[in-house]
Design a protein around this motif. Structure first.
Motif, PDB file in Angstrom:
ATOM      1  N   ASP A 206     -26.346  -4.352 -10.674  1.00  0.00           N
ATOM      2  CA  ASP A 206     -26.644  -3.174 -11.494  1.00  0.00           C
ATOM      3  C   ASP A 206     -26.156  -1.963 -10.708  1.00  0.00           C
ATOM      4  O   ASP A 206     -26.568  -1.753  -9.558  1.00  0.00           O
ATOM      5  N   LEU A 207     -25.291  -1.193 -11.322  1.00  0.00           N
ATOM      6  CA  LEU A 207     -24.872   0.079 -10.725  1.00  0.00           C
ATOM      7  C   LEU A 207     -25.869   1.108 -11.252  1.00  0.00           C
ATOM      8  O   LEU A 207     -25.764   1.578 -12.390  1.00  0.00           O
ATOM      9  N   LYS A 208     -26.844   1.426 -10.431  1.00  0.00           N
ATOM     10  CA  LYS A 208     -28.020   2.174 -10.910  1.00  0.00           C
ATOM     11  C   LYS A 208     -27.668   3.607 -11.306  1.00  0.00           C
ATOM     12  O   LYS A 208     -27.153   4.368 -10.477  1.00  0.00           O
ATOM     13  N   GLN A 209     -27.980   3.959 -12.527  1.00  0.00           N
ATOM     14  CA  GLN A 209     -27.736   5.325 -13.029  1.00  0.00           C
ATOM     15  C   GLN A 209     -28.989   5.885 -13.686  1.00  0.00           C
ATOM     16  O   GLN A 209     -28.913   6.487 -14.754  1.00  0.00           O
ATOM     17  N   CYS A 210     -30.150   5.625 -13.071  1.00  0.00           N
ATOM     18  CA  CYS A 210     -31.364   6.118 -13.717  1.00  0.00           C
ATOM     19  C   CYS A 210     -32.212   6.911 -12.730  1.00  0.00           C
ATOM     20  O   CYS A 210     -31.947   6.923 -11.529  1.00  0.00           O
ATOM     21  N   HIS A 211     -33.239   7.579 -13.284  1.00  0.00           N
ATOM     22  CA  HIS A 211     -34.312   8.213 -12.502  1.00  0.00           C
ATOM     23  C   HIS A 211     -33.817   9.313 -11.568  1.00  0.00           C
ATOM     24  O   HIS A 211     -34.437   9.606 -10.575  1.00  0.00           O
ATOM     25  N   ARG A 212     -32.670   9.884 -11.895  1.00  0.00           N
ATOM     26  CA  ARG A 212     -32.102  11.035 -11.198  1.00  0.00           C
ATOM     27  C   ARG A 212     -31.694  10.741  -9.748  1.00  0.00           C
ATOM     28  O   ARG A 212     -31.633  11.647  -8.913  1.00  0.00           O
ATOM     29  N   TYR A 213     -31.421   9.490  -9.459  1.00  0.00           N
ATOM     30  CA  TYR A 213     -30.748   9.195  -8.202  1.00  0.00           C
ATOM     31  C   TYR A 213     -29.275   9.577  -8.393  1.00  0.00           C
ATOM     32  O   TYR A 213     -28.887  10.084  -9.449  1.00  0.00           O
ATOM     33  N   LEU A 214     -28.427   9.314  -7.396  1.00  0.00           N
ATOM     34  CA  LEU A 214     -27.116   9.984  -7.387  1.00  0.00           C
ATOM     35  C   LEU A 214     -26.312   9.845  -8.692  1.00  0.00           C
ATOM     36  O   LEU A 214     -25.867  10.840  -9.269  1.00  0.00           O
ATOM     37  N   LEU A 215     -26.113   8.593  -9.150  1.00  0.00           N
ATOM     38  CA  LEU A 215     -25.250   8.423 -10.327  1.00  0.00           C
ATOM     39  C   LEU A 215     -25.909   8.965 -11.596  1.00  0.00           C
ATOM     40  O   LEU A 215     -25.223   9.354 -12.549  1.00  0.00           O
ATOM     41  N   SER A 216     -27.225   8.969 -11.602  1.00  0.00           N
ATOM     42  CA  SER A 216     -27.958   9.527 -12.742  1.00  0.00           C
ATOM     43  C   SER A 216     -27.809  11.052 -12.736  1.00  0.00           C
ATOM     44  O   SER A 216     -27.576  11.677 -13.788  1.00  0.00           O
ATOM     45  N   GLU A 217     -27.890  11.637 -11.541  1.00  0.00           N
ATOM     46  CA  GLU A 217     -27.729  13.096 -11.470  1.00  0.00           C
ATOM     47  C   GLU A 217     -26.310  13.512 -11.875  1.00  0.00           C
ATOM     48  O   GLU A 217     -26.116  14.541 -12.534  1.00  0.00           O
TER      49      GLU A 217
END
Ligand SMILES: Cc1cc2nc3c(=O)[nH]c(=O)nc-3n(C[C@H](O)[C@H](O)[C@H](O)COP(=O)(O)O)c2cc1C
Length: 476
Positions: A206-217
């Protein structure tokens, strides 16, 4: 404070939903949860997903430790067929806490052992290992990096809440944001971590893009200049580049992403009852992804719907949809009966939070019907989560039902559902936030308390909870 969960029957719960003008559909027959489904080239044996649940119990070098192995053995033995391994950092700087798993040369064989023990436990419990899908969530914590914040952009909502632990100062406009060149190096780190993951036996990453971590931000970085900010194309450049490279280099690895479809604005407790209200903010809000700029309490899904289509076209075969930010607006992420220590009392009925998850996930699933989508936010429904999940799956509103906090109290929930059509009553998660409170406690020789379920996994986490309580000021 108000207690919300006081239902004697599914009808009571559905009636509450109707009282807010919404509908919660429940299904007695849980058969939809036990149908298999294709994910990429693989068949997955049921629709029950263990969500990524960090235990904050690794070693300082990022290896799993005793409690980490234990957790994955319990998850493996529990009978759910989609096991979404927890946030695992792609570099030391990417870690959210000093005990977070970190995938590197020195930890790969230990994490491999963790996955192996998980699969073995699955088989030992009598399940077929062939239809189990086990992966890891690769993360860069960005703004929430434990060494120092790495900002994708200056966010007027989150900057005032972000402290640089190395200086003790709140970040301001003078704090540097990550450069395009640094982001290119981070792309490389994702690809390296994907190679490790494939080598140690992950079925998917999973390339994490949630909860305002880097990729989400980055998804909300409309105010960033350069190649990775501004337009939606630019804001998704990093994830698309990483996917493209992994597709070429590791064509057999299934690619997944857990993505926020709605960030919302931060909340804080106010008044004697400490009920959450949005922090003061000016309109339009432009750095919160999936959020209506003029009315940021509401989702605006045009961009998330576009992104999931692009990601599908790029090669994402599995999606997991989440909302909010665990530090800034936890009620969006995990509707709860009692707030965590760093939270506030619910600004809305938790059922509204659950229904927000369901409706947003359903729109995403409809936009990409060929990609299985995992829904989140089920634990607050307690004994009724299986009936809600079965209905969502049957109606095509999601492909998998993802359980988070409930897996810490009852990791073998799938076995109980299969056997008796109901959860084991004694260990149903009541969403009292003990797990988050342990996670938020840093006053430990290793800089971080391990987390689990003190009330229902008492032997292991009861003593940790007692220690934490003793350290807190009275009444907190
Ligand atoms: C202790 C704890 C650890 C978590 N760890 C992760 C994680 O590693 N990655 C992630 O994406 N979400 C993580 N989450 C969020 C959960 O996966 C889930 O989205 C959230 O708890 C809402 O689902 P629930 O209502 O079933 O608990 C964590 C939540 C808690 C309480």
């Amino acid at each position: 404070m108000a207690r919300y969960f006081k239902y004697k029957s599914p009808g009571d719960l559905a009636a509450d939903a109707r009282s807010f003008g919404q509908e919660l559909r429940l299904r007695n027959d849980l058969a939809p949860l036990f149908q298999s489904i294709k994910v990429g080239p693989r068949t997955v044996g049921n629709r029950l997903c263990i969500q990524p649940m960090e235990g904050c119990d690794g070693t300082l070098d990022g290896l799993p430790d005793e409690l980490t192995y234990r957790r994955y053995e319990r998850f493996g033995a529990g009978g759910a067929k989609l096991l979404w391994g927890e946030a695992t950092a792609i570099s030391d700087a990417a870690r959210m806490n000093p005990r977070q798993l970190w995938l590197h040369d020195g930890s790969a064989s230990a994490i491999e052992l963790m996955l192996k023990k998980c699969r073995e436990a699955h088989r030992t419990a009598g399940f077929d290992g062939g239809d189990l899908l086990l992966g890891l969530q690769l993360t860069h914590s960005g703004r929430y990096g434990y060494r120092r914040p790495l900002l994708a952009t200056h966010c007027p909502l989150l900057d005032p809440l972000t402290r640089d632990k190395s200086t003790g100062l709140i970040v301001d406009a003078s704090y540097p944001i990550v450069t395009d060149d640094e982001l290119k190096r981070i792309e490389d780190q994702y690809v390296t971590a994907a190679h490790f993951a494939a080598r140690i036996g992950c079925d998917f990453i999973d390339l994490k893009q949630c909860h305002r971590y880097l990729l989400s931000e980055l998804l909300g970085a409309t105010n960033r200049a350069g190649e990775y900010g501004g337009s939606l194309e630019n804001r998704t450049r990093l994830i698309r580049n990483v996917i493209g490279r992994i597709r070429l280099e590791l064509p057999n690895l299934i690619l997944a992403t857990r993505m926020n479809a709605f960030d919302g604005v931060p909340h804080r407790g106010e008044g004697t009852d400490f009920v959450g209200v949005p922090v003061p903010h000016s309109l339009p809000v432009t750095t919160a992804f999936g959020t209506d700029p003029d009315n940021p309490a509401d989702p605006k899904l045009d961009e998330p719907l576009q992104v999931v289509k692009w990601l599908r076209d790029a090669g994402i075969a599995l999606l997991n949809i989440s909302l909010g930010n665990p530090y800034a607006n936890p009620h969006y992420v995990r509707p709860a009966e009692f707030p965590p220590v760093d939270g506030y009392h619910a600004p809305e009925h938790p059922l509204k939070g659950v229904l927000r998850h369901f409706s947003i996930t359903s729109l995403i699933q409809q936009a990409v019907p060929d990609v299985p989508v995992v829904g989140s936010g089920y634990s607050w429904l307690q004994e009724y989560f299986p009936a809600a999940g079965a209905e969502n799956v049957a109606a095509g509103r999601c492909a998998f039902v993802g359980l988070g906090r409930g897996t810490l109290s009852q990791p073998d929930f799938a076995i109980h559902l299969r056997k008796s059509g109901a959860l084991e009553r004694k260990t149903i998660c009541r969403t009292f936030s003990y797990c988050t409170n342990l996670m938020r406690t840093k006053d430990h020789p290793l800089g971080q308390y391990a987390t689990g379920c003190p009330p229902f996994d008492k032997e292991v986490y009861g003593p940790l909870w007692d220690e934490v309580k003793a350290k807190r000021p009275a009444g907190s």
